[in-house]
Design a protein around this motif. Structure first.
Motif, PDB file in Angstrom:
ATOM      1  N   ILE A  86       0.847  -1.208   0.000  1.00 25.35           N
ATOM      2  CA  ILE A  86       0.000   0.000   0.000  1.00 25.35           C
ATOM      3  C   ILE A  86       0.882   1.257   0.000  1.00 25.35           C
ATOM      4  CG2 ILE A  86      -1.624   1.346   1.409  1.00 25.35           C
ATOM      5  CD1 ILE A  86      -2.921  -1.369   2.198  1.00 25.35           C
ATOM      6  N   LEU A  94      -5.543   2.989  -4.927  1.00 26.38           N
ATOM      7  CA  LEU A  94      -5.722   1.653  -4.355  1.00 26.38           C
ATOM      8  C   LEU A  94      -7.200   1.291  -4.425  1.00 26.38           C
ATOM      9  CD1 LEU A  94      -4.535  -0.776  -2.769  1.00 26.38           C
ATOM     10  CD2 LEU A  94      -5.202   0.433  -0.678  1.00 26.38           C
ATOM     11  N   GLY A 144      -8.375  -1.976  -3.846  1.00 25.23           N
ATOM     12  CA  GLY A 144      -8.643  -2.902  -2.757  1.00 25.23           C
ATOM     13  C   GLY A 144      -7.598  -3.988  -2.695  1.00 25.23           C
ATOM     14  N   LEU A 184      -6.374  -2.866   8.550  1.00 27.25           N
ATOM     15  CA  LEU A 184      -6.582  -2.380   7.186  1.00 27.25           C
ATOM     16  C   LEU A 184      -8.036  -1.970   6.959  1.00 27.25           C
ATOM     17  CD1 LEU A 184      -4.232  -4.974   5.516  1.00 27.25           C
ATOM     18  CD2 LEU A 184      -3.949  -2.494   5.374  1.00 27.25           C
ATOM     19  N   VAL A 187      -9.553   0.361   3.836  1.00 22.20           N
ATOM     20  CA  VAL A 187      -9.162  -0.442   2.672  1.00 22.20           C
ATOM     21  C   VAL A 187     -10.275  -1.445   2.343  1.00 22.20           C
ATOM     22  CG1 VAL A 187      -7.505  -2.162   1.799  1.00 22.20           C
ATOM     23  CG2 VAL A 187      -6.693  -0.224   3.184  1.00 22.20           C
TER      24      VAL A 187
END
Lengths: 193, 193
Positions: free
Chosen positions: B137, B147, B149, B165, B170
């Motif tokens: 990440i 990002l 996932g 996370l 996320v």
């Protein structure tokens, strides 16, 4: 394999010291569509062989081996480069000298995943001096498994690995064989096959 | 993912110290048919997302990522664990602590293969403390990429990585979450999801 040769000429970068960088499509970024064409071609080249398992070596062989395995409908085993806590129990090992990383490392395969019933196709991205492939062949022999052959994406034909292995009777298929390359012009000469 | 949970219960080996060995089908020997089911499931879970690239980390993430990538029709980039001679030029790096190997290593991605135009799905085999995923990440952020996932095959739900996370927002999808396991009976309890 024409498509591959064209891709190597287009996107490969020739560096001093006979270094060929193909990290934009083969061994850092991976073009999965190209890998499928590679898989199809290996299936054609080893069409008449009975294969029960594909054996490769970490890290850059793994992705290619997995896509190739779809065409043969077999599992993949990848040899690991050092003994981690998570490989307990009995393993086959061999020592491999890496010119890229300039060191000798142990290559390890758990005995559970390679047996004398197995008919093994080796897959790797590069063949130069052939040390990695020779290490894998040693492991196949230790297991008493049958070596069907080896499929290589790019062989450096001016280094001795390919000639050595063919002289030993290994059924070796390299999809592109680089006979020479020029780091000034970037020109790559492929062997006709 | 029921099929995966059944496979983990059937072929996974629970060892003392919360070690779960799944090397017979996931990260030493690789069951490519299972990987295709995994790919299908990630495609379902991230169906509405635009993804341009899959990012994983060597070595055991690579095979899964390549098969998953077939379902998204995107290239895969794998982060390398140490600087080799063949990665010249500018790279993104982060440091990752590995409990399996009991050391800290550098994780490296060439800047050429991750840009601010990329929409990235992370793929890995295991999530425990989340160090590898956090390293990836960090690299996505360094690249200015988006990002989308992270898709994980097996999450150790009793370790903090997943909770950390998810708390950071996320979009994390783990196909099997192990809430507890017993190295005496071999019983594995999965989180309902």
């Amino acid at each position: 394999m024409r498509l591959l040769e064209e891709r190597i000429q287009k996107d490969g970068i020739v560096r001093e010291g006979n270094v060929l960088k193909v990290d934009s499509f083969l061994n850092h970024q991976m073009d999965i569509k190209l890998f499928r064409e590679i898989g199809k071609e290996f299936k054609r080249l080893f069409a008449n062989e009975e294969i029960t398992k594909i054996l490769t070596i970490e890290a850059s062989g793994i992705g290619i081996a997995c896509i190739v395995a779809e065409f043969f409908d077999v599992p993949v085993v990848f040899a690991k480069k050092s003994k981690s806590k998570n490989i307990a129990g009995a393993v086959y090992t061999s020592k491999v000298e890496s010119f890229t990383h300039n060191k000798v490392y142990d290559v390890i395969v758990s005995k559970k995943f390679l047996t004398k019933e197995d008919k093994v196709l080796l897959i790797d991205d590069f063949l130069a001096n052939g040390n990695a492939l020779k290490g894998l062949i040693e492991i196949v022999k230790s297991a008493g498994a049958e070596l069907i052959g080896a499929g290589i994406v790019i062989e450096k034909g001016f280094q001795k690995g390919g000639a050595d292995l063919r002289a030993q009777g290994v059924h070796l298929e390299s999809l592109a064989i680089v006979d020479s390359m020029d780091d000034v012009t970037g020109k790559i000469n492929f062997r006709e096959q």
